[in-house]
Design a protein around this motif. Structure first.
Motif: not given
Lengths: 398, 251
Positions: A224, A248, A251, B113, B115
């Motif tokens: 990410f 993206y 987020a 996502l 992350a």
């Protein structure tokens, strides 16, 4: 450790050590000495260091990785503060639900503002976020007074419901705490002339900050985070690589908004009071300065930048003309007055001038901020050492 | 029926008719070149294929589906990769990261996502990326930042970024534009090598006849927004209409 590489683990441990021993590190001068005014190891200021550290870490996830410069991040700080104080008023004086609500609310708020603002990029994005933040500020001051307390700010009152807390009959306002541990409680350690203060509130903020820092490292090293850097680098190529940049960036915007909300919630937990001035555009600008001063896109930079600015704001601004005169008293009278006149605009209320000059110097000479300064020094030291070694190995051959 | 079918495409920019009734069929596993003088509408046509422009009328079908109205990233997810006239790569990132991003895009789709995963942990993808870099002879540069690389290296990296997605169709927009003769020959060799190693369909827009005739299986000549002829390279060479388009009425 914890899914981090060796270098990142070391960085996290160094930051953890600095944060844990901050009451010692920031108190190098014995109390009563002339230098004691440079001590920053008192709870109020240390709390501000770590809280604004969190704010800047979050801001850097957006600005440092994607390059989208938000000029309205203080709005999320304010939303976080208001949410936390409302939680204190309605539910409980425990800080955990307050902070949780602050994060959730600022996240939702960031989703809304980000969804609209991210339709544009560059300067237009900055202007849109600035406009939103100023709207929030103006609304909080005027029509939203029932929610925000208007000019007086949102404060606790004796007759708030606080449905989870037991009824209190003492006349004092309750204070925020963590399961009975009051945030303002402190313990002093006296060593000779030194007094080291350990505050529950500071250590609570410090733990939250370390968790935030850890999460930021994970985001930086994740696919990410790589995509976010790709957005900054070449959005054109990204589109033709099958990636949709919009979710993206959104987020990243929401995550950094949640970091800001967390910081706001912590501010309210240390001092249960929220005012609209927290959302003013100068507060948004301050976090931009912190990030750039420390080093955009680096992990540790924003924390250093936040620390430096808060230190100057609190320490430099306390130096006044009398103190200057006492410093330069050893000089002949005329010269003393002359030097004090020269230095005076840079201290006290004029500390912004020092900050501004420093900011300009950093942007011009050290675009990578304090982190680049550190790297250059390290390289210079290492370079000299390897030169020594080189000459040492070549000498015998001669 | 080709993998890419362009039917009766028209595109106007104000009073200028950039494309008029363009028909094009690219067969699978061939190299199809589109040539034509400046202003013939080659780039406009390409931009219609990748979603940057939408034709006024006509249809563009890829692999049985229409690409019209889709965004560039959606068209890429359908299996079309594009190489730009000037190499478009991620300048601030390392070579390895440049190749990892399209791989992740291929695996995870347009958005995910992820992350709290680590790029370091993606050993399978890293291995795949290294194999690809080996193929374009850039493995030794994998940790280099791309900003300082030569144009030839950037071109090869961009090629690797497209190929690693295993596209069904690779579009190349003047891949040798502005290159020295040696670099051009390298690029031709690289493209030939790619063709031999994997079955891939390519559509090349090119100015340089040397490149076109050493690579293409089929050539479409475009002039003033209309296809003049479409044939095998040998037949195109001496074609009177082509000569006319390139050299003007006098010839």
């Amino acid at each position: 450790m914890l899914g981090l590489g060796k270098k990142d683990t070391t960085l996290l441990l160094i930051v953890a050590a600095l944060v844990v021993f901050a009451p010692f590190i920031l108190n190098p001068f014995p109390g009563g000495s002339g230098m004691a005014q440079f001590n920053a190891g008192y709870p109020d200021l240390m709390q501000r260091f770590v809280i604004f550290g969190i704010f800047a870490i979050g801001f850097n996830i957006l600005f440092g990785l994607t390059g989208y410069l938000s000029f309205g991040h203080a709005a999320f700080l304010g939303v976080g503060s208001y949410s936390a104080v409302w939680m204190f008023k309605l539910l409980s004086m425990n800080v955990l639900p307050a902070i949780l609500l602050a994060v959730v609310f600022s996240g939702l708020f960031a989703l809304l503002i980000g969804y609209i603002s991210l339709r544009r990029s560059g300067i237009y994005f900055s202007i849109l976020t600035l406009a939103f933040a100023q709207m929030c500020y103006a609304l909080a001051y005027s029509v939203l007074t029932p929610i925000t307390g208007g000019e007086t700010g949102l404060q606790l009152a004796q007759d708030d419901p606080r449905i989870l807390d037991a009824a209190r009959d003492s006349g004092n306002l309750p204070v925020p705490g963590l399961f009975g541990l009051e945030m303002r409680s402190t313990a002093d350690l006296v060593l000779g002339d030194w007094v080291f203060t350990f505050s529950a509130g500071y250590y609570f903020c410090a733990v939250v900050m370390l968790i935030s820092f850890y999460m930021a490292i994970r985001i930086f090293r994740s696919p990410f985070g790589m995509m976010l850097r790709a957005i900054k680098s070449n959005q054109h190529r990204l589109n033709y690589t099958g990636l949709n940049a919009r979710p993206y960036t959104l987020a990243a915007f929401v995550i950094s908004g949640m970091y800001a909300g967390l910081a706001g919630g912590l501010m309210a937990s240390m001092d249960p009071l929220a005012g609209a001035e927290r959302m003013f555009w100068t507060a948004s600008g301050e976090v931009v300065l912190m990030t750039i001063l420390g080093g955009v896109g680096t992990l540790i930079g924003p924390v250093l930048g936040a620390g430096l600015i808060k230190y100057m704001e609190n320490i430099l601004s306390k130096i006044n003309g009398d103190i200057l005169h006492s410093w330069f008293a050893f000089l002949p009278d005329g010269l003393e007055d002359f030097i004090v006149t020269i230095v005076y605009p840079f201290i006290g209320k004029g500390w912004h001038l020092t900050l501004g000059l420093m900011f300009m110097a950093v942007v011009i000479f050290l675009p990578g901020g304090l982190v680049e300064a550190g790297q250059r020094i390290a390289r210079a030291v290492r370079g000299r050492r390897s030169d020594d070694r080189k000459s040492a190995t070549t000498e015998p051959a001669e | 029926m080709g993998i890419l079918e362009v039917k009766d495409v028209n595109k106007r920019f104000g009073g200028l008719k950039a494309l008029s009734d363009v028909n094009l069929s690219v067969k699978e596993n061939t190299v199809h070149a589109i040539i034509g003088p400046n202003g013939a509408g080659k780039s406009t046509l390409l931009n219609c294929l990748v979603g940057k422009l939408i034709p006024d009328t006509g249809s563009v079908m890829f692999d049985g589906q229409s690409v019209l109205g889709r965004k560039p990233y959606q068209i890429n997810q359908m299996g079309i990769s594009r190489v730009f006239q000037t190499p478009e790569i991620f300048g601030d990132l390392t070579v390895m990261e440049n190749v990892m991003i399209p791989l992740l895009a291929k695996r995870d789709g347009a958005f995910r996502l992820h992350a709290f995963e680590s790029v370091e942990d993606e050993t399978d993808l890293r291995h795949e990326a290294e194999t690809m870099l080996e193929e374009v002879k850039m493995l030794d540069k994998r940790n280099m930042h791309t900003a300082s690389m030569s144009r030839g290296d950037k071109r090869r990296l961009e090629m690797a970024m497209c190929l690693i997605q295993k596209p069904k169709l690779l579009l190349l927009d003047e891949p040798t534009a502005g290159m020295a003769r040696a670099d051009t020959n390298n690029t031709i060799d690289l493209l030939k090598e790619i063709r031999e190693k994997r079955s891939i369909t390519m559509c090349i827009i090119e100015h340089d006849m040397h490149v076109v005739f050493s690579l293409a299986d089929r050539i479409t000549v475009l002039a003033q927004g209309t296809p003049l002829v479409e044939d095998e390279p040998q037949k195109i060479k001496g074609h009177p209409k082509v000569k006319e388009a390139y050299l003007g009425e006098a010839a």
